[in-house]
Design a protein around this motif. Structure first.
Motif, mmCIF file in Angstrom:
data_model
loop_
_atom_site.group_PDB
_atom_site.id
_atom_site.type_symbol
_atom_site.label_atom_id
_atom_site.label_comp_id
_atom_site.label_asym_id
_atom_site.label_seq_id
_atom_site.Cartn_x
_atom_site.Cartn_y
_atom_site.Cartn_z
ATOM 1 N N ALA A 184 0.825 -1.210 0.000
ATOM 2 C CA ALA A 184 0.000 0.000 0.000
ATOM 3 C C ALA A 184 0.859 1.260 0.000
ATOM 4 O O ALA A 184 0.615 2.201 -0.771
ATOM 5 N N GLU A 185 1.857 1.282 0.862
ATOM 6 C CA GLU A 185 2.729 2.466 0.952
ATOM 7 C C GLU A 185 3.448 2.718 -0.368
ATOM 8 O O GLU A 185 3.553 3.863 -0.831
ATOM 9 N N ASP A 186 3.958 1.649 -0.986
ATOM 10 C CA ASP A 186 4.663 1.814 -2.260
ATOM 11 C C ASP A 186 3.716 2.299 -3.356
ATOM 12 O O ASP A 186 4.075 3.170 -4.167
ATOM 13 N N TYR A 187 2.493 1.761 -3.369
ATOM 14 C CA TYR A 187 1.524 2.180 -4.385
ATOM 15 C C TYR A 187 1.214 3.671 -4.248
ATOM 16 O O TYR A 187 1.110 4.390 -5.260
ATOM 17 N N GLU A 188 1.088 4.128 -3.030
ATOM 18 C CA GLU A 188 0.786 5.550 -2.804
ATOM 19 C C GLU A 188 1.954 6.439 -3.225
ATOM 20 O O GLU A 188 1.766 7.637 -3.449
ATOM 21 N N ARG A 189 3.152 5.855 -3.325
ATOM 22 C CA ARG A 189 4.308 6.589 -3.849
ATOM 23 C C ARG A 189 4.454 6.408 -5.354
ATOM 24 O O ARG A 189 5.430 6.862 -5.950
ATOM 25 N N GLY A 190 3.484 5.707 -5.955
ATOM 26 C CA GLY A 190 3.498 5.531 -7.400
ATOM 27 C C GLY A 190 4.240 4.309 -7.887
ATOM 28 O O GLY A 190 4.493 4.176 -9.092
ATOM 29 N N ASP A 207 -5.255 -1.531 -11.369
ATOM 30 C CA ASP A 207 -6.510 -0.969 -10.864
ATOM 31 C C ASP A 207 -7.005 -1.742 -9.649
ATOM 32 O O ASP A 207 -7.556 -1.152 -8.701
ATOM 33 N N ARG A 208 -6.816 -3.057 -9.659
ATOM 34 C CA ARG A 208 -7.256 -3.879 -8.533
ATOM 35 C C ARG A 208 -6.451 -3.540 -7.278
ATOM 36 O O ARG A 208 -7.008 -3.421 -6.185
ATOM 37 N N ILE A 209 -5.143 -3.350 -7.426
ATOM 38 C CA ILE A 209 -4.325 -2.957 -6.279
ATOM 39 C C ILE A 209 -4.757 -1.579 -5.786
ATOM 40 O O ILE A 209 -4.890 -1.345 -4.576
ATOM 41 N N GLY A 210 -5.005 -0.679 -6.712
ATOM 42 C CA GLY A 210 -5.456 0.653 -6.321
ATOM 43 C C GLY A 210 -6.768 0.609 -5.549
ATOM 44 O O GLY A 210 -6.947 1.346 -4.570
ATOM 45 N N TRP A 211 -7.695 -0.257 -5.975
ATOM 46 C CA TRP A 211 -8.958 -0.401 -5.258
ATOM 47 C C TRP A 211 -8.716 -0.869 -3.826
ATOM 48 O O TRP A 211 -9.328 -0.351 -2.879
ATOM 49 N N CYS A 212 -7.817 -1.849 -3.667
ATOM 50 C CA CYS A 212 -7.510 -2.353 -2.317
ATOM 51 C C CYS A 212 -6.882 -1.268 -1.452
ATOM 52 O O CYS A 212 -7.190 -1.146 -0.256
ATOM 53 N N VAL A 213 -6.012 -0.458 -2.044
ATOM 54 C CA VAL A 213 -5.366 0.610 -1.289
ATOM 55 C C VAL A 213 -6.403 1.651 -0.858
ATOM 56 O O VAL A 213 -6.434 2.073 0.304
ATOM 57 N N ARG A 214 -7.258 2.058 -1.781
ATOM 58 C CA ARG A 214 -8.246 3.093 -1.461
ATOM 59 C C ARG A 214 -9.265 2.622 -0.434
ATOM 60 O O ARG A 214 -9.695 3.390 0.430
ATOM 61 N N ASN A 215 -9.640 1.362 -0.512
ATOM 62 C CA ASN A 215 -10.669 0.832 0.381
ATOM 63 C C ASN A 215 -10.094 0.158 1.621
ATOM 64 O O ASN A 215 -10.850 -0.295 2.486
ATOM 65 N N ARG A 216 -8.770 0.097 1.689
ATOM 66 C CA ARG A 216 -8.097 -0.489 2.845
ATOM 67 C C ARG A 216 -8.607 -1.902 3.147
ATOM 68 O O ARG A 216 -8.910 -2.258 4.279
ATOM 69 N N ARG A 217 -8.701 -2.701 2.084
ATOM 70 C CA ARG A 217 -9.136 -4.078 2.259
ATOM 71 C C ARG A 217 -8.557 -4.930 1.135
ATOM 72 O O ARG A 217 -8.125 -4.414 0.103
ATOM 73 N N VAL A 218 -8.530 -6.231 1.357
ATOM 74 C CA VAL A 218 -7.999 -7.167 0.382
ATOM 75 C C VAL A 218 -9.156 -7.952 -0.221
ATOM 76 O O VAL A 218 -10.228 -8.074 0.391
#
Length: 311
Positions: A184-190, A207-218
């Motif tokens: 999550a942290e790495d994704y938020e850094r791009g 997009d699927r990883i982004g969804w998990c990061v935004r919703n804070r769930r797997v």
């Protein structure tokens, strides 16, 4: 740290200050590594602090740049660091002074630092890794060479070339563990530090990883992908573990402690049902104390035995 510097025969006041700065960086940011370092002999610790401090220093140049810094600015800063190490012009910077001194004392190959800097430059422009081979080109400099840099400090009971593959594998395993913990942290850094083709085979895209990061769930697809990534990381640990017994006996408790605590992060990810999006997997303080306490007793016993044998 005074006793450590004395044991390492570091007497120059400015150089002692430089090593103290590196120790501070290690204690603040590398808590598991710092705990493991306490198992080493006092004479070994300053060099390990310097190597960690240098890696942290350069990593922060890339990941925590000054406000307004451009990619070209950061590339220039990295080039300046490379030139300083290559030509011994470290200037007043305490971290560079300490690591340059460590390189000289332990005759660490300059190419290992060149490879490290190459990977740090990759972080300025490369944000995705299509295959594991692509990722491993990056981790050669960002992880494997770290294991090789510390090898002369730790010492070996076999020729260094024989111990090198396992040392490199352990450095790689530690970083792959970080990648899994910090999705999550790495994704938020791009950035995504997982092979995209292996994710795609599990039905996971960016997009699927982004969804998990935004919703804070797997979700189920990401869970399947993380299971496979953990299995691949454990295979790397399996290649690294035999190398612990190739190290000098006084260094084994330190490395074994780091191995146990870091590999258990994978268990914590599993125990959280692979939720690396709403929490950061970590080993608790009680477990760290249990593992560290046992290793410290072993380290003290080994050092005492060597002192007695030396007479």
């Amino acid at each position: 740290m005074t006793s450590e510097l004395d044991a390492a025969r570091i007497t120059d006041p400015d150089l002692r200050h430089a090593y103290q700065r590196c120790r501070q960086l290690n204690s603040q940011h590398g808590k598991t590594y710092y705990l493991a370092t306490r198992m080493l002999t006092p004479a070994q610790r300053p060099a390990i602090h310097a190597l960690y401090g240098f890696a942290r220093y350069v990593d922060d140049l890339v990941d925590l740049p000054p406000a307004g810094a451009t990619t070209d600015d950061l590339a220039e800063a990295l080039a300046d660091v490379s030139a300083a190490l290559a030509h011994g012009r470290t200037g007043p910077d305490p971290v560079l002074r300490a690591v340059a001194d460590t390189i000289d004392r332990f005759e660490i190959e300059q190419s290992l630092f060149d490879d490290f800097m190459t990977s740090m430059r990759m972080d300025l422009t490369v944000e995705r890794y299509p295959t594991r081979a692509d990722l491993y080109r990056y981790t050669r400099g960002s992880a494997e060479v770290i294991g090789l840099q510390v090898l002369p400090v730790l010492g070996t009971v076999v020729p260094a070339d024989e111990a090198a593959p396992a040392a490199a594998a352990l450095g790689l395993a530690f970083q792959l563990t970080n990648f899994l913990r910090d999705v999550a942290e790495d994704y938020e850094r791009g950035r995504i530090y997982l092979p995209l083709d292996e994710l795609a085979a599990c039905g996971v895209d960016e997009d699927r990883i982004g969804w998990c990061v935004r919703n804070r769930r797997v979700d189920d697809r990401v869970t399947r992908a993380l299971k496979e990534q953990i299995a691949a990381t454990r295979a790397v640990y399996a290649k690294a573990v035999p190398g612990i017994d190739q190290l000098a006996e006084v260094s084994r408790p330190c490395v074994r402690t780091a191995y146990v605590l870091y590999s258990e992060i994978l268990e914590r990810i599993e125990a959280s049902a692979y939720d690396v999006f709403s929490r950061r997997a970590s080993v608790g303080s009680r477990r760290k104390l249990a593992v560290g306490g046992s290793a410290l007793l072993e380290a003290m016993w080994v050092r005492r035995r060597y002192r007695v044998a030396a007479g």
